[in-house]
Design a protein around this motif. Structure first.
Motif, PDB file in Angstrom:
ATOM      1  N   SER A   1       0.841  -1.170   0.096  1.00 14.49           N
ATOM      2  CA  SER A   1      -0.011   0.014   0.050  1.00 14.49           C
ATOM      3  C   SER A   1       0.684   1.488   0.034  1.00 14.49           C
ATOM      4  O   SER A   1       0.420   2.259  -0.325  1.00 14.49           O
ATOM      5  CB  SER A   1      -0.941   0.049   1.197  1.00 14.49           C
ATOM      6  OG  SER A   1      -0.113   0.326   2.183  1.00 14.49           O
TER       7      SER A   1
ATOM      8  N   PRO B   1       3.810   2.806  -5.269  1.00 17.76           N
ATOM      9  CA  PRO B   1       2.865   3.105  -6.710  1.00 17.76           C
ATOM     10  C   PRO B   1       1.815   2.243  -7.115  1.00 17.76           C
ATOM     11  O   PRO B   1       2.216   0.964  -7.377  1.00 17.76           O
ATOM     12  CB  PRO B   1       3.937   3.580  -7.605  1.00 17.76           C
ATOM     13  CG  PRO B   1       5.235   3.764  -6.881  1.00 17.76           C
ATOM     14  CD  PRO B   1       5.040   2.933  -5.816  1.00 17.76           C
ATOM     15  N   LYS B   2       0.628   2.708  -7.370  1.00 18.11           N
ATOM     16  CA  LYS B   2      -0.395   1.645  -7.596  1.00 18.11           C
ATOM     17  C   LYS B   2      -0.088   1.073  -8.972  1.00 18.11           C
ATOM     18  O   LYS B   2      -0.658   0.043  -9.343  1.00 18.11           O
ATOM     19  CB  LYS B   2      -1.569   2.384  -7.761  1.00 18.11           C
ATOM     20  CG  LYS B   2      -2.250   3.299  -6.535  1.00 18.11           C
ATOM     21  CD  LYS B   2      -2.527   2.055  -5.310  1.00 18.11           C
ATOM     22  CE  LYS B   2      -3.042   2.818  -4.052  1.00 18.11           C
ATOM     23  NZ  LYS B   2      -2.487   2.122  -2.820  1.00 18.11           N
ATOM     24  N   ASP B   3       0.543   1.661  -9.846  1.00 18.89           N
ATOM     25  CA  ASP B   3       0.911   0.911 -11.109  1.00 18.89           C
ATOM     26  C   ASP B   3       2.204   0.616 -11.318  1.00 18.89           C
ATOM     27  O   ASP B   3       2.685  -0.295 -12.399  1.00 18.89           O
ATOM     28  CB  ASP B   3       1.110   2.035 -12.408  1.00 18.89           C
ATOM     29  CG  ASP B   3       1.955   3.210 -12.047  1.00 18.89           C
ATOM     30  OD1 ASP B   3       2.575   3.382 -10.913  1.00 18.89           O
ATOM     31  OD2 ASP B   3       2.097   4.182 -13.048  1.00 18.89           O
TER      32      ASP B   3
END
Length: 55
Positions: free
Chosen positions: A11, A14-16
């Motif tokens: 979490s 980075p989400k990507d």
């Protein structure tokens, strides 16, 4: 590491970002997850990360 610790660490990233796993001869992206329920008294449930076979 348990699922809670893994989620907490992921979490913060980075989400990507792509998640990679060592496959014995290099790195592969995660292709699947396998859940194994507890196999007896005192044994924890397990999640196994499987490498992608596309690489």
């Amino acid at each position: 590491m348990n699922i809670g610790q893994l989620i907490e660490m992921l979490s913060t990233m980075p989400k990507d970002a792509v998640v990679l796993i060592e496959n014995g001869v290099g790195l592969s992206s995660i292709g699947a997850l396998e859940f194994i329920d507890s196999q007896g008294l005192g044994a924890p449930a397990e999640v196994i990360l499987q490498p992608s076979n596309d690489e």
